[in-house]
Design a protein around this motif. Structure first.
Motif, PDB file in Angstrom:
ATOM      1  N   ILE B  34     -12.642   8.830  38.266  1.00 38.59           N
ATOM      2  CA  ILE B  34     -12.181   9.960  37.576  1.00 38.59           C
ATOM      3  C   ILE B  34     -12.268   9.733  36.066  1.00 38.59           C
ATOM      4  O   ILE B  34     -12.675  10.700  35.229  1.00 38.59           O
ATOM      5  CB  ILE B  34     -10.557  10.517  38.147  1.00 38.59           C
ATOM      6  N   LYS B  35     -11.555   8.454  35.569  1.00 38.83           N
ATOM      7  CA  LYS B  35     -11.466   8.277  34.282  1.00 38.83           C
ATOM      8  C   LYS B  35     -12.920   8.218  33.726  1.00 38.83           C
ATOM      9  O   LYS B  35     -13.239   8.622  32.690  1.00 38.83           O
ATOM     10  CB  LYS B  35     -10.760   6.956  34.182  1.00 38.83           C
ATOM     11  N   GLU B  36     -13.916   7.060  34.608  1.00 41.45           N
ATOM     12  CA  GLU B  36     -15.091   7.183  33.958  1.00 41.45           C
ATOM     13  C   GLU B  36     -15.831   8.158  33.672  1.00 41.45           C
ATOM     14  O   GLU B  36     -16.630   8.494  32.613  1.00 41.45           O
ATOM     15  CB  GLU B  36     -15.771   5.965  34.947  1.00 41.45           C
ATOM     16  N   LYS B  37     -15.695   8.974  34.694  1.00 40.29           N
ATOM     17  CA  LYS B  37     -16.692  10.453  34.922  1.00 40.29           C
ATOM     18  C   LYS B  37     -16.171  11.244  34.000  1.00 40.29           C
ATOM     19  O   LYS B  37     -16.682  12.458  33.849  1.00 40.29           O
ATOM     20  CB  LYS B  37     -16.988  10.843  36.020  1.00 40.29           C
ATOM     21  N   LYS B  38     -15.116  11.075  33.405  1.00 35.00           N
ATOM     22  CA  LYS B  38     -14.149  12.012  32.461  1.00 35.00           C
ATOM     23  C   LYS B  38     -13.912  13.324  33.161  1.00 35.00           C
ATOM     24  O   LYS B  38     -14.023  14.270  32.639  1.00 35.00           O
ATOM     25  CB  LYS B  38     -14.881  12.480  31.225  1.00 35.00           C
ATOM     26  N   ILE B  39     -13.414  13.279  34.342  1.00 32.02           N
ATOM     27  CA  ILE B  39     -13.266  14.500  35.298  1.00 32.02           C
ATOM     28  C   ILE B  39     -11.722  15.033  34.890  1.00 32.02           C
ATOM     29  O   ILE B  39     -11.053  14.175  35.327  1.00 32.02           O
ATOM     30  CB  ILE B  39     -13.568  14.514  36.737  1.00 32.02           C
ATOM     31  N   PRO B  40     -11.715  16.125  34.505  1.00 22.05           N
ATOM     32  CA  PRO B  40      -9.900  16.747  34.604  1.00 22.05           C
ATOM     33  C   PRO B  40      -9.902  17.327  35.859  1.00 22.05           C
ATOM     34  O   PRO B  40     -10.683  18.275  36.322  1.00 22.05           O
ATOM     35  CB  PRO B  40      -9.887  17.798  33.353  1.00 22.05           C
ATOM     36  N   VAL B  41      -8.694  16.923  36.427  1.00 16.43           N
ATOM     37  CA  VAL B  41      -8.436  17.633  37.730  1.00 16.43           C
ATOM     38  C   VAL B  41      -6.926  18.236  37.702  1.00 16.43           C
ATOM     39  O   VAL B  41      -6.137  17.595  37.372  1.00 16.43           O
ATOM     40  CB  VAL B  41      -8.347  16.049  38.638  1.00 16.43           C
ATOM     41  N   LEU B  42      -7.007  19.370  38.276  1.00 17.36           N
ATOM     42  CA  LEU B  42      -5.655  20.373  38.358  1.00 17.36           C
ATOM     43  C   LEU B  42      -5.602  20.523  39.877  1.00 17.36           C
ATOM     44  O   LEU B  42      -6.445  21.035  40.494  1.00 17.36           O
ATOM     45  CB  LEU B  42      -6.132  21.505  37.717  1.00 17.36           C
ATOM     46  N   ILE B  43      -4.631  19.776  40.281  1.00 23.37           N
ATOM     47  CA  ILE B  43      -4.197  20.177  41.698  1.00 23.37           C
ATOM     48  C   ILE B  43      -2.917  21.192  41.747  1.00 23.37           C
ATOM     49  O   ILE B  43      -1.848  20.900  41.369  1.00 23.37           O
ATOM     50  CB  ILE B  43      -3.675  18.906  42.557  1.00 23.37           C
ATOM     51  N   LEU B  44      -3.198  22.275  42.462  1.00 26.09           N
ATOM     52  CA  LEU B  44      -1.977  23.159  42.529  1.00 26.09           C
ATOM     53  C   LEU B  44      -1.540  23.131  43.919  1.00 26.09           C
ATOM     54  O   LEU B  44      -2.090  23.291  44.625  1.00 26.09           O
ATOM     55  CB  LEU B  44      -2.679  24.556  42.370  1.00 26.09           C
ATOM     56  N   ILE B  45      -0.185  22.710  43.933  1.00 28.28           N
ATOM     57  CA  ILE B  45       0.560  22.952  45.304  1.00 28.28           C
ATOM     58  C   ILE B  45       1.446  23.869  45.326  1.00 28.28           C
ATOM     59  O   ILE B  45       2.426  24.163  44.701  1.00 28.28           O
ATOM     60  CB  ILE B  45       1.204  21.563  45.219  1.00 28.28           C
ATOM     61  N   GLU B  46       0.978  24.859  46.403  1.00 19.26           N
ATOM     62  CA  GLU B  46       2.150  26.063  46.598  1.00 19.26           C
ATOM     63  C   GLU B  46       2.538  25.883  48.139  1.00 19.26           C
ATOM     64  O   GLU B  46       2.114  25.163  48.721  1.00 19.26           O
ATOM     65  CB  GLU B  46       1.185  27.014  46.316  1.00 19.26           C
ATOM     66  N   GLY B  47       3.427  26.788  48.484  1.00 19.11           N
ATOM     67  CA  GLY B  47       3.965  26.813  49.988  1.00 19.11           C
ATOM     68  C   GLY B  47       5.393  27.429  49.944  1.00 19.11           C
ATOM     69  O   GLY B  47       5.899  27.574  48.970  1.00 19.11           O
ATOM     70  N   TRP B  48       5.791  27.569  51.266  1.00 16.70           N
ATOM     71  CA  TRP B  48       7.074  28.082  51.426  1.00 16.70           C
ATOM     72  C   TRP B  48       8.229  27.291  50.856  1.00 16.70           C
ATOM     73  O   TRP B  48       7.784  25.950  50.797  1.00 16.70           O
ATOM     74  CB  TRP B  48       7.150  28.176  53.128  1.00 16.70           C
ATOM     75  N   GLY B  49       9.218  27.721  50.601  1.00 18.71           N
ATOM     76  CA  GLY B  49      10.441  27.091  50.347  1.00 18.71           C
ATOM     77  C   GLY B  49      10.777  26.259  51.661  1.00 18.71           C
ATOM     78  O   GLY B  49      10.439  26.603  52.673  1.00 18.71           O
ATOM     79  N   THR B  50      11.077  25.013  51.089  1.00 14.64           N
ATOM     80  CA  THR B  50      11.293  23.924  52.202  1.00 14.64           C
ATOM     81  C   THR B  50      10.150  23.480  52.946  1.00 14.64           C
ATOM     82  O   THR B  50      10.106  22.715  53.851  1.00 14.64           O
ATOM     83  CB  THR B  50      12.413  24.229  53.085  1.00 14.64           C
ATOM     84  N   SER B  51       9.000  23.771  52.286  1.00 22.38           N
ATOM     85  CA  SER B  51       7.534  23.299  53.263  1.00 22.38           C
ATOM     86  C   SER B  51       7.420  21.733  52.676  1.00 22.38           C
ATOM     87  O   SER B  51       6.530  21.250  53.574  1.00 22.38           O
ATOM     88  CB  SER B  51       6.641  24.172  52.751  1.00 22.38           C
ATOM     89  N   GLY B  52       7.924  21.221  51.586  1.00 17.96           N
ATOM     90  CA  GLY B  52       7.762  19.819  51.379  1.00 17.96           C
ATOM     91  C   GLY B  52       7.027  19.717  50.402  1.00 17.96           C
ATOM     92  O   GLY B  52       6.156  18.759  50.090  1.00 17.96           O
ATOM     93  N   LYS B  53       6.686  20.665  49.083  1.00 19.10           N
ATOM     94  CA  LYS B  53       5.867  20.588  48.202  1.00 19.10           C
ATOM     95  C   LYS B  53       6.486  19.207  47.205  1.00 19.10           C
ATOM     96  O   LYS B  53       5.276  18.527  46.917  1.00 19.10           O
ATOM     97  CB  LYS B  53       6.035  21.654  47.207  1.00 19.10           C
ATOM     98  N   GLY B  54       7.483  18.940  46.913  1.00 18.19           N
ATOM     99  CA  GLY B  54       7.899  17.891  46.239  1.00 18.19           C
ATOM    100  C   GLY B  54       7.631  16.630  46.974  1.00 18.19           C
ATOM    101  O   GLY B  54       7.071  15.591  46.204  1.00 18.19           O
ATOM    102  N   THR B  55       7.963  16.632  48.252  1.00 21.70           N
ATOM    103  CA  THR B  55       7.797  15.303  48.819  1.00 21.70           C
ATOM    104  C   THR B  55       6.114  14.978  48.972  1.00 21.70           C
ATOM    105  O   THR B  55       5.592  13.966  48.793  1.00 21.70           O
ATOM    106  CB  THR B  55       8.216  15.606  50.400  1.00 21.70           C
ATOM    107  N   LEU B  56       5.340  16.203  49.317  1.00 22.00           N
ATOM    108  CA  LEU B  56       3.776  15.782  49.302  1.00 22.00           C
ATOM    109  C   LEU B  56       3.566  15.290  48.035  1.00 22.00           C
ATOM    110  O   LEU B  56       2.725  14.378  47.871  1.00 22.00           O
ATOM    111  CB  LEU B  56       3.141  17.238  49.582  1.00 22.00           C
ATOM    112  N   ILE B  57       3.932  15.632  46.675  1.00 15.91           N
ATOM    113  CA  ILE B  57       3.570  15.367  45.401  1.00 15.91           C
ATOM    114  C   ILE B  57       3.871  13.869  45.404  1.00 15.91           C
ATOM    115  O   ILE B  57       3.027  13.293  44.948  1.00 15.91           O
ATOM    116  CB  ILE B  57       4.185  16.219  44.276  1.00 15.91           C
ATOM    117  N   SER B  58       5.340  13.508  45.682  1.00 16.67           N
ATOM    118  CA  SER B  58       5.695  12.235  45.517  1.00 16.67           C
ATOM    119  C   SER B  58       4.691  11.141  46.312  1.00 16.67           C
ATOM    120  O   SER B  58       4.252  10.056  45.933  1.00 16.67           O
ATOM    121  CB  SER B  58       6.859  11.877  46.083  1.00 16.67           C
TER     122      SER B  58
END
Lengths: 490, 490
Positions: B34-58
């Motif tokens: 990713i760094k070598e190819k200089k690709i900027p990556v945007l990951i959007l994480i949406e979901g229901w409340g208590t679906s575990g967004k934070g945990t998934l990100i960690s």
């Protein structure tokens, strides 16, 4: 319209002439690259009546070898064409790799006209727009270059052209009542064209609005865009698209290995009785379908020697031969392989009121083509969604879609293979390839599980026919076909 | 929801563990590419409340070097954020090349919530959906990889999680009234999420719905998709997009060379009188703008030595310093160059009721960057449309957008350059680069003509300030600013 799209500035006469010459030469030299890179090119040419669509097409093709292009005159949908799904008319005409199809008019004119004349409900309109976006996306993801032109002229210009053509008795015939009505309702059409362009202006297949005020100038604009689009396509010829998540309602289905087979049997006596009853009922229903103009598509897939042929025979036996057709599907011919893989199925669809039975189907893509490497990984991964989209078009059109997986176990297959091998009159039915495929049973089984799981949509679910007892499978097939039709007729 | 998206089948525990290990290693080794190819990556994480967004990100970031990613917690829009255009909040946070931004929640939650609570009209909703589609398309066309997840759990699952968290006094705080209300109105939210996914499910930035029923399983699904999306991005790193035709209403504008300059003069006496009047009027208007919370954006472009500085000074002199800011725009810093070219302008927008004056602007892309080759041809050709889209966002937000081209002829420039050179206290104002640019006058002139033509939208037109007589230009600038504001206030 001109205010809503940036039209390039018309150069003076000398510059125009010079640029035209350059762009024509450029296109001439690019035709060979199109062929070498095997890029299929679809050019859609839309525009106002008398805006010069035909002239533009003649000018574009002037410098292309006739073997490399085809002009498709898209006329008003005939009553024959009205008996097929909306997209069929366009899917039938897609170019093969390395060739150019020019559509003289197309889905934009068709839909805008229906919208302005009030012959399309809002939801029908939206459904058609969605179909077109799916159509273009499927083509582009398959490597097609899709270029869309709209030739614009003002209301005044259109009026003058119509009047000039009418006043000359040699050209009078070229003006239809539709052209005159379009000029009268110019504003409504403008609005319809604008919304259509907005709703189908996809980054993968953008619209280009061309200033149609003069012939050579329109030609130059089109050649500029075609040449640039070709350059982009040449440099992108190896790109892969992200695989879209399958966005259709699915039914939960069991794995093949969990389906019990040995207990699915029927007595000889019961079989004869039911077969007779069911065939009579299907025969009756065929008449109703014909009368109500409901099309039926029955798709058969299954293991080698599972009994597809005999099963199909029992369905077909009940049907009036004028109202159905069986399509045996072998590996694709070169001209089929050179197009989107769904093309050869679009072209084989039944008309309304008719039944088409496919002996092997479009699912080859995610079974044999996947396992034998006849297509890329991206191709078969994309195909689940493409297939669901395809079947959705059929169901939205009003068709009953029935998909059968004819299931046997590995031992039963061996037994039948051996029997075929040892029975002189059945030997033609067994080939070395069958034995080779058999060696890949496990690979196939997991591909089939994935296929059934990903394409068991609520609108076109799979039905497993347990066929260790072939008679049981035939009765179940007939029952399923009858139930599916009856549900539709309710 | 689950019925409408194909969720992969959960493997057994041992397989899940093994596949997780493999996918984590894979992502670990890909961070360097990713760094070598200089690709900027945007990951959007949406979901229901208590679906575990934070945990998934960690879990996702566990194996990534902290220098390579940033987690952005997207919270409820603050009152400060409400004073800016809708997209600014998100544009501000886009990653730079070679880095990953993970959005913990984002525009989907924001809009679905507003929709369900009835705080968004249908047309506002559609406008926001359109903005988001533009946002994602601009990023992807600039080489960004955009991955969008929605973590799904059932109503029952959500209820159980909420109850479990509430019953423990250590976790009670984690449940907001919003979570409870969402569970109560689960069906409405489901419907809102579904339509939002449908309307923003772009082939260039597709949605992936993840089964959030268990933590490791959700992690594996996400890692599968991220790894595959990265592979696609790596192999597509050199693709070029077709340039979309500019689809905005344009005003007809004259070429620079046809604008007469010598006759645009004002007497000293008239100047003093008008300057005083106009500055007083602008001062009054600034108060009204502040009260009515209307933002104003004034963009200055012009030839070197055309008199931009002095002109800006006369506008600024009338304004309350607490309510305006002047942004001198030089060539982009490395951290700016590593992002979409509009980023450094999004981050410099004024809040509502404030005025921002840009001394040189986002138009650098289609002038200096084009002519000096600081960006690719595809980049600057795409930019006309991107700029019009950007300005449309500003106008839709409610801003007055005024764009000035400060015009002089080539002789006048020479005269001013020479004067600067010969006046010790003005020598800092003239550099070798100015002389070099001057040599490219004709190239610039045709680029500027093209720029003005393609970006003179009806909602944000260009105004040419004839500045051979600088005083004339200043009066015209003040008049134009005042008129534009008065039109908005009507």
């Amino acid at each position: 319209m001109p205010d809503f799209y940036e039209l390039p500035e018309k150069p003076d006469k000398a510059e125009l002439k010079e640029r035209l010459r350059i762009r024509r030469d450029e296109l001439f030299s690019k035709q060979m690259i199109i062929k070498e890179k095997k890029i299929p090119v679809l050019i859609l040419i839309e525009g106002w009546g008398t805006s010069g669509k035909g002239t533009l097409i003649s000018n574009i093709i002037k410098n292309i070898d006739p073997r490399f292009f085809k002009v498709c005159n898209i006329n008003k949908r005939t009553s024959e064409e009205q008996r097929y799904p909306f997209l069929k008319k366009y899917f039938d005409l897609i170019p093969e790799q390395g060739k150019i199809s020019l559509f003289d008019g197309g889905y934009m004119s068709e839909i805008a006209h229906l919208k302005v004349s009030g012959d399309l409900t809002d939801s029908d309109y939206e459904e058609k727009v969605r179909s077109i976006n799916v159509f273009e996306r499927q083509l582009v993801e398959d490597g097609y270059l899709v270029i869309k032109f709209f030739i614009h002229i003002s209301k005044k210009e259109q009026k003058e052209r119509i009047d000039a053509l009418i006043s000359d008795k040699n050209t009078k015939w070229r003006i239809s009542s539709h052209d005159e009505s379009q000029n009268k309702h110019y504003k409504d059409y403008l609005e319809a064209y604008r919304s259509f362009i907005d709703e189908t202006n996809n980054p993968f297949a953008p619209w280009y609005v061309i200033d149609g005020s003069s012939e050579n100038w329109a030609q130059l604009q089109a050649l500029d865009i075609i040449n640039e689009a070709l350059d982009t396509a040449f440099s992108n010829s190896e790109i892969s698209f992200p695989v879209l998540q399958n966005a259709f309602p699915l039914k939960k289905v069991p794995k093949l290995s969990s389906i019990s087979l040995k207990d699915k049997t029927i007595t000889e006596e019961e079989y004869d009785k039911r077969l007779d009853e069911l065939q009579n009922r299907l025969h009756e229903l065929h008449n109703v379908l014909y009368r109500k103009k409901i099309p039926v598509i029955i798709a058969y897939e299954g293991w080698d020697a599972a009994g597809k042929g005999g099963n199909i025979k029992r369905i077909a036996a009940s049907l009036d031969p004028r109202g159905y057709e069986v399509h045996p599907i072998a590996s694709p011919e070169p001209h089929e392989k050179a197009r989107h893989f769904l093309w050869r199925f679009w072209t084989r669809l039944p008309k309304d009121g008719h039944i088409a039975i496919f002996d092997r189907t479009w699912y080859g893509r995610v079974m044999v083509e996947r396992i034998e490497g006849f297509c890329s990984e991206n191709d078969w991964k994309r195909a689940y969604n493409e297939i669901n989209e395809f079947e959705k078009e059929l169901v939205d059109w009003g068709a009953v879609v029935i998909k059968f997986w004819v299931q046997i176990d590995k031992d039963t297959q061996l037994q039948r293979f051996t029997e075929r091998q040892n029975t002189p009159e059945k030997q033609w039915k067994i080939t070395d390839e069958d034995w080779r495929n058999r060696e890949k049973w496990d690979l196939y089984e997991s591909a089939i599980d994935e296929m059934i799981k990903k394409t068991s949509t609520t609108f076109a679910p799979w039905h497993v026919l347990e066929s260790v007892d072939k008679k049981y499978a035939r009765i179940k097939a007939l029952e399923t076909v009858i139930e599916s039709i009856e549900r539709k007729l309710k």
